[in-house]
Scaffold this motif. Structure first.
Motif, PDB file in Angstrom:
ATOM      1  N   THR B  53       0.804  -1.240   0.053  1.00  0.00           N
ATOM      2  CA  THR B  53      -0.050   0.141   0.061  1.00  0.00           C
ATOM      3  C   THR B  53       0.837   1.214   0.004  1.00  0.00           C
ATOM      4  N   VAL B  54       2.031   1.364   0.894  1.00  0.00           N
ATOM      5  CA  VAL B  54       2.796   2.677   0.885  1.00  0.00           C
ATOM      6  C   VAL B  54       3.063   3.024  -0.534  1.00  0.00           C
ATOM      7  N   PRO B  55       3.803   2.477  -1.893  1.00  0.00           N
ATOM      8  CA  PRO B  55       3.993   2.726  -3.060  1.00  0.00           C
ATOM      9  C   PRO B  55       2.759   2.994  -3.792  1.00  0.00           C
ATOM     10  N   THR B  56       1.831   2.372  -3.460  1.00  0.00           N
ATOM     11  CA  THR B  56       0.445   2.435  -4.279  1.00  0.00           C
ATOM     12  C   THR B  56      -0.053   3.787  -3.860  1.00  0.00           C
ATOM     13  N   TYR B  57      -0.374   3.863  -2.567  1.00  0.00           N
ATOM     14  CA  TYR B  57      -0.852   5.169  -2.163  1.00  0.00           C
ATOM     15  C   TYR B  57      -0.138   6.544  -2.489  1.00  0.00           C
ATOM     16  N   ARG B  58       1.176   6.108  -2.436  1.00  0.00           N
ATOM     17  CA  ARG B  58       1.975   7.515  -2.729  1.00  0.00           C
ATOM     18  C   ARG B  58       1.784   7.880  -4.137  1.00  0.00           C
ATOM     19  N   LEU B  59       1.826   6.782  -4.952  1.00  0.00           N
ATOM     20  CA  LEU B  59       1.462   7.055  -6.427  1.00  0.00           C
ATOM     21  C   LEU B  59       0.305   7.622  -6.642  1.00  0.00           C
ATOM     22  N   GLU B  60      -0.797   7.224  -5.965  1.00  0.00           N
ATOM     23  CA  GLU B  60      -2.025   7.637  -6.158  1.00  0.00           C
ATOM     24  C   GLU B  60      -2.106   9.143  -5.674  1.00  0.00           C
ATOM     25  N   SER B  61      -1.349   9.464  -4.745  1.00  0.00           N
ATOM     26  CA  SER B  61      -1.444  11.047  -4.168  1.00  0.00           C
ATOM     27  C   SER B  61      -0.747  11.796  -5.211  1.00  0.00           C
ATOM     28  N   MET B  62       0.026  11.299  -5.876  1.00  0.00           N
ATOM     29  CA  MET B  62       0.793  12.176  -6.867  1.00  0.00           C
ATOM     30  C   MET B  62       0.042  12.288  -8.016  1.00  0.00           C
ATOM     31  N   MET B  63      -0.687  11.327  -8.633  1.00  0.00           N
ATOM     32  CA  MET B  63      -1.801  11.472  -9.619  1.00  0.00           C
ATOM     33  C   MET B  63      -3.186  10.772  -9.101  1.00  0.00           C
ATOM     34  N   SER B  64      -3.878  11.887  -8.337  1.00  0.00           N
ATOM     35  CA  SER B  64      -4.957  11.586  -7.809  1.00  0.00           C
ATOM     36  C   SER B  64      -6.202  11.295  -8.945  1.00  0.00           C
TER      37      SER B  64
END
Lengths: 116, 192
Positions: B53-64
């Motif tokens: 989840t950490v990399p997934t959510y980090r990526l999602e926060s950059m490209m919501s």
């Protein structure tokens, strides 16, 4: 139309559907939702904390669930956040269940004993 | 106990908005897992959860999802507007861009429909956006057509009609948007 709006959310990701099913039983907090999902899936679906709360966030942002201010008892930990289905969430949950039921019916028809 | 402190520190890896909303819930959840299943089993579950989840959510926060949808809508509008401008200049191949915009819009129609069907925000935003699009078309036609003396009478008439229609629509939509009351976000939008 209500059904069209509900169907626009389909197909639901598995984790989201499991959470909606858990909440269809009534209001619940995060840990209880996780336990309910594990129990109803026979231990197959196990969600970690961040997966669970990420799913709750998506469902809340989509308007399918909402936080509840009510507590089942006065002794309950006030820091826990309880969630419940919205009207849209109930319709979406029912629509997904209907879709999966149709799929199951087709599969059982196609794979019934004697045809293979 | 050291385990909750370690997990508390590890939750700092999550994006700020997710942390602000759910950090205490995550820590309490981990503590409940330790109490019910023991330290090893709790860490097996939360450790894998962190890795995924950490990399997934980090990526999602950059490209919501919202920013991705905004970019998608802008790309479709830009392609369509460019195509119209190019065809107005006299290059029919500009229709290729219109085809590309159409393919994107059709394949992403569900995402676009959801972004446009924002009932919680009211009609003010869409009207402002439509006004901006009409203003862009009017400006494009003006820059291309009116600065070139080679157009015949028929061409000038056509471009004048397009310019006036786009300009009037832009002003009308802007007036309608300004006259529309701004609708406050619903409870779901301000939850947490």
């Amino acid at each position: 139309m209500d059904d069209e709006e509900a169907w626009s959310y389909l197909p639901l990701p598995q984790t989201q559907f499991h959470v909606l099913v858990a909440l269809s039983q009534g209001e619940s907090h995060g840990y209880a939702i996780m336990s309910s999902v594990e129990q109803s899936s026979g231990g197959v679906v196990r969600m970690g904390p961040a997966t669970l709360y990420g799913t709750l966030q998506r469902l809340t942002d989509a308007g399918l669930i909402e936080e509840s201010d009510q507590r089942p008892s006065v002794d309950d930990d006030q820091r826990r956040r309880y969630y419940r289905l919205t009207g849209l969430g109930r319709r979406v949950c029912r629509a997904e269940a209907d879709r999966l039921a149709d799929l199951v019916s087709i599969t059982r028809t196609n794979l019934r004993p004697g045809l293979i | 106990m050291a385990a909750p402190s370690i997990y508390r520190a590890l939750t700092l890896l999550y994006p700020r908005t997710f942390r602000a909303r759910y950090r205490e819930d995550l820590i309490r959840h981990h503590a409940d897992l330790v109490d019910n299943f023991g330290c090893a089993a709790a860490w097996r579950r939360t450790g894998l959860d962190l890795i995924i989840t950490v990399p997934t959510y980090r990526l999602e926060s950059m490209m919501s999802a919202r920013s991705a949808t905004i970019v998608l809508n802008l790309v479709v509008v830009a392609f369509a507007a460019s195509s119209i401008a190019i065809m107005l200049v006299g290059f029919p191949l500009g229709g290729v861009l219109l085809g590309v915009a159409s393919i994107i819009a059709i394949t992403q129609r569900t995402t676009i429909a959801r972004s446009l069907r924002q009932p919680r925000r009211g009609p003010r935003g869409p009207r402002l956006a439509a006004s901006a699009v009409c203003a862009a078309i009017a400006a494009g036609v003006f820059l291309v057509a009116f600065n070139d003396d080679e157009w015949g009478e028929t061409g000038t008439l056509i471009y004048s009609i397009v310019f006036l229609a786009a300009a009037v629509a832009s002003v009308g939509l802007l007036a309608a948007a300004l006259a529309t009351r701004r609708r406050p976000p619903t409870g779901a939008m301000i939850a947490g």
